[in-house]
Design a protein around this motif. Structure first.
Motif, short mmCIF file in Angstrom:
data_model
loop_
_atom_site.label_atom_id
_atom_site.label_comp_id
_atom_site.label_asym_id
_atom_site.label_seq_id
_atom_site.Cartn_x
_atom_site.Cartn_y
_atom_site.Cartn_z
N LEU A 110 0.85 -1.00 -0.03
CA LEU A 110 0.22 -0.19 0.03
C LEU A 110 0.67 1.01 -0.09
O LEU A 110 0.21 2.30 -0.26
CB LEU A 110 -1.08 0.25 1.11
CG LEU A 110 -1.87 -0.90 1.62
CD1 LEU A 110 -2.95 -0.93 2.61
CD2 LEU A 110 -3.18 -0.71 -0.02
N VAL A 125 -10.00 12.41 0.45
CA VAL A 125 -10.31 10.52 0.60
C VAL A 125 -11.92 10.08 0.20
O VAL A 125 -12.72 11.44 0.37
CB VAL A 125 -10.45 10.36 2.23
CG1 VAL A 125 -9.30 10.35 2.62
CG2 VAL A 125 -11.16 10.86 3.35
N GLU A 129 -13.20 4.32 1.45
CA GLU A 129 -11.84 4.07 2.25
C GLU A 129 -12.32 4.68 3.57
O GLU A 129 -12.40 3.64 4.20
CB GLU A 129 -11.36 5.22 1.78
CG GLU A 129 -10.76 4.94 -0.06
CD GLU A 129 -10.02 6.14 -0.34
OE1 GLU A 129 -9.53 5.44 -2.31
OE2 GLU A 129 -10.41 6.86 -0.21
N LEU A 133 -12.50 2.22 7.22
CA LEU A 133 -11.21 3.27 8.04
C LEU A 133 -11.97 2.83 9.27
O LEU A 133 -11.53 2.25 10.68
CB LEU A 133 -10.41 4.44 7.97
CG LEU A 133 -9.42 5.12 8.85
CD1 LEU A 133 -8.98 4.48 9.06
CD2 LEU A 133 -9.82 6.22 8.77
N CYS A 159 -9.25 -5.03 6.25
CA CYS A 159 -8.58 -3.92 5.93
C CYS A 159 -8.51 -3.38 4.81
O CYS A 159 -8.07 -2.81 3.91
CB CYS A 159 -8.87 -3.07 7.62
SG CYS A 159 -8.12 -1.05 7.28
N GLU A 162 -9.61 -4.50 1.97
CA GLU A 162 -10.53 -3.97 0.91
C GLU A 162 -9.57 -2.62 0.49
O GLU A 162 -10.00 -2.33 -0.66
CB GLU A 162 -11.89 -2.97 1.86
CG GLU A 162 -12.08 -4.92 1.91
CD GLU A 162 -13.47 -4.53 2.87
OE1 GLU A 162 -13.52 -3.40 3.87
OE2 GLU A 162 -14.02 -5.60 3.56
N LEU A 163 -8.89 -2.39 0.60
CA LEU A 163 -8.11 -0.59 0.46
C LEU A 163 -7.09 -1.21 -0.55
O LEU A 163 -6.81 -0.43 -1.50
CB LEU A 163 -7.10 -0.44 1.82
CG LEU A 163 -7.79 0.12 2.62
CD1 LEU A 163 -6.85 0.48 4.21
CD2 LEU A 163 -8.75 1.37 2.15
N THR A 164 -6.33 -2.43 -0.90
CA THR A 164 -5.87 -2.90 -1.88
C THR A 164 -6.65 -3.19 -3.05
O THR A 164 -6.36 -2.19 -4.35
CB THR A 164 -5.58 -4.16 -1.80
OG1 THR A 164 -4.18 -4.46 -0.90
CG2 THR A 164 -4.31 -5.18 -2.83
N CYS A 168 -5.94 2.26 -2.62
CA CYS A 168 -5.87 3.58 -1.70
C CYS A 168 -4.30 3.38 -1.21
O CYS A 168 -3.89 2.57 -0.58
CB CYS A 168 -7.22 2.96 -0.68
SG CYS A 168 -7.00 4.85 0.67
N HIS A 169 -3.31 5.00 -1.62
CA HIS A 169 -2.68 4.63 -1.33
C HIS A 169 -2.28 6.38 -0.58
O HIS A 169 -1.48 6.88 -0.95
CB HIS A 169 -1.49 4.78 -2.45
CG HIS A 169 -1.50 3.41 -2.65
ND1 HIS A 169 -0.99 2.14 -2.37
CD2 HIS A 169 -2.19 2.80 -4.08
CE1 HIS A 169 -1.58 1.25 -3.59
NE2 HIS A 169 -2.07 1.92 -4.42
N ILE A 173 -5.77 8.10 5.18
CA ILE A 173 -6.58 6.58 5.78
C ILE A 173 -5.15 5.60 6.16
O ILE A 173 -5.77 5.03 7.39
CB ILE A 173 -6.78 5.95 4.34
CG1 ILE A 173 -8.20 6.53 4.00
CG2 ILE A 173 -7.56 4.55 4.63
CD1 ILE A 173 -9.18 6.44 4.86
N LEU A 174 -3.86 6.46 5.00
CA LEU A 174 -3.02 4.61 5.90
C LEU A 174 -2.23 5.63 7.09
O LEU A 174 -2.15 4.83 8.13
CB LEU A 174 -2.17 4.52 4.89
CG LEU A 174 -2.44 3.93 3.57
CD1 LEU A 174 -1.75 3.82 2.32
CD2 LEU A 174 -3.02 2.46 4.21
#
Length: 280
Positions: A110, A125, A129, A133, A159, A162-164, A168-169, A173-174
């Motif tokens: 990510l 975001v 996303e 989170l 999580c 789903e972000l992958t 989502c980068h 969020i991260l």
């Protein structure tokens, strides 16, 4: 009953040659082999097992240093928590550690692509996303109070998956995800936290606040069927009136293939569930 060294057993299958070298008195022993699916080697010896304390006399001691050297301390920590509830006895099977190791690598991706390029962005975001989170924040909060660490690790995996899928980068969020994860996988969390540009340790970061409005369902997914066969899906506002749902479904470009040249006999709309178009 004879105890076999746990390091000679892989997914309940005993390495009989290694066992004979370890216990020479069994060199001439005959092992009753079982034919297993997809086994072309002529059968395997399947061990029985039971949950018992690690003991040198029972040859079931696993050296954590070897696992840490191979997979890293964070993977080992997460795997121990993932085995099951704290109060329960759990069978030790290092096969499962591979799944946790894949989770760690997926988390890393990510932040970095396959060519080791840093791919974090400051993009705004979106609702999906934020929902992922805040579902995670809520679950981790609950699991911490219950000491339910195995389900917390499971939620982290959900999580990250789903972000992958959302590609989502995004830093916002991260960054929050790392704060949640830092108590479970402190080493990788600290490293990635620093890569995000933070000067202080992640241990000093404020725990993210759960906001219920981000997890409320505002839309629902309708499967659209023609004569009982589902052809496509529509995501529509959860409070949309039935006549509007029907109008959008029939006007959708994917619907034209199934209604062109046919007579629409009936349209059944079950709010928040299904749309079925009867044609002839």
């Amino acid at each position: 009953r004879i105890h076999a060294d746990v390091n000679m057993v892989d997914n309940d299958i005993l390495d009989t040659e290694a066992f004979k070298k370890w216990r020479p008195e069994f060199n001439d022993a005959e092992f009753i082999l079982e034919d297993l699916p997809d086994d072309k080697a002529g059968g395997k010896y399947v061990c029985g097992w039971e949950v018992e304390k690690m003991s040198k006399s029972k040859h079931n001691v696993v050296n954590p240093d070897e696992l840490i050297e191979k997979y890293g301390a964070d993977t080992f920590r997460l795997y121990e928590m993932f085995l099951g509830p704290l109060e329960n006895h759990k069978p030790w099977d290092t096969k499962g550690i591979e799944g946790v190791y894949r989770f760690i690598k997926k988390l890393w991706r990510l932040f970095y692509d396959e060519n080791a390029n840093y791919i974090i962005t400051d993009e705004k975001v979106d609702a999906k996303e934020l929902k992922i989170l805040h579902q995670t924040i809520n679950k981790i909060e609950q699991d911490i109070t219950r000491f339910s660490f195995n389900t917390a690790v499971s939620q982290f995996m959900i999580c990250v998956n789903e972000l992958t899928d959302l590609k989502c980068h995004k830093k916002e969020i991260l960054e929050n995800l790392l704060v949640l994860l830092s108590s479970y996988a402190p080493h990788i969390s600290e490293e990635l936290w620093e890569k995000l540009g933070n000067k202080d340790s992640v241990t000093y970061a404020t725990f993210p606040e759960f906001k219920e409005e981000y997890v409320k369902e505002n839309t629902c997914e309708y499967p659209v069927s023609f004569n009982g066969k589902m052809r496509f899906k529509l995501e529509l506002p959860i409070d949309m009136p039935k006549d509007e749902v029907e109008k959008i479904a029939l006007g959708h470009e994917k619907a034209q293939k199934w209604i062109e040249g046919k007579q629409i006999r009936k349209v059944i709309v079950v709010p928040k569930k299904i749309i079925n178009v009867v044609v002839s």
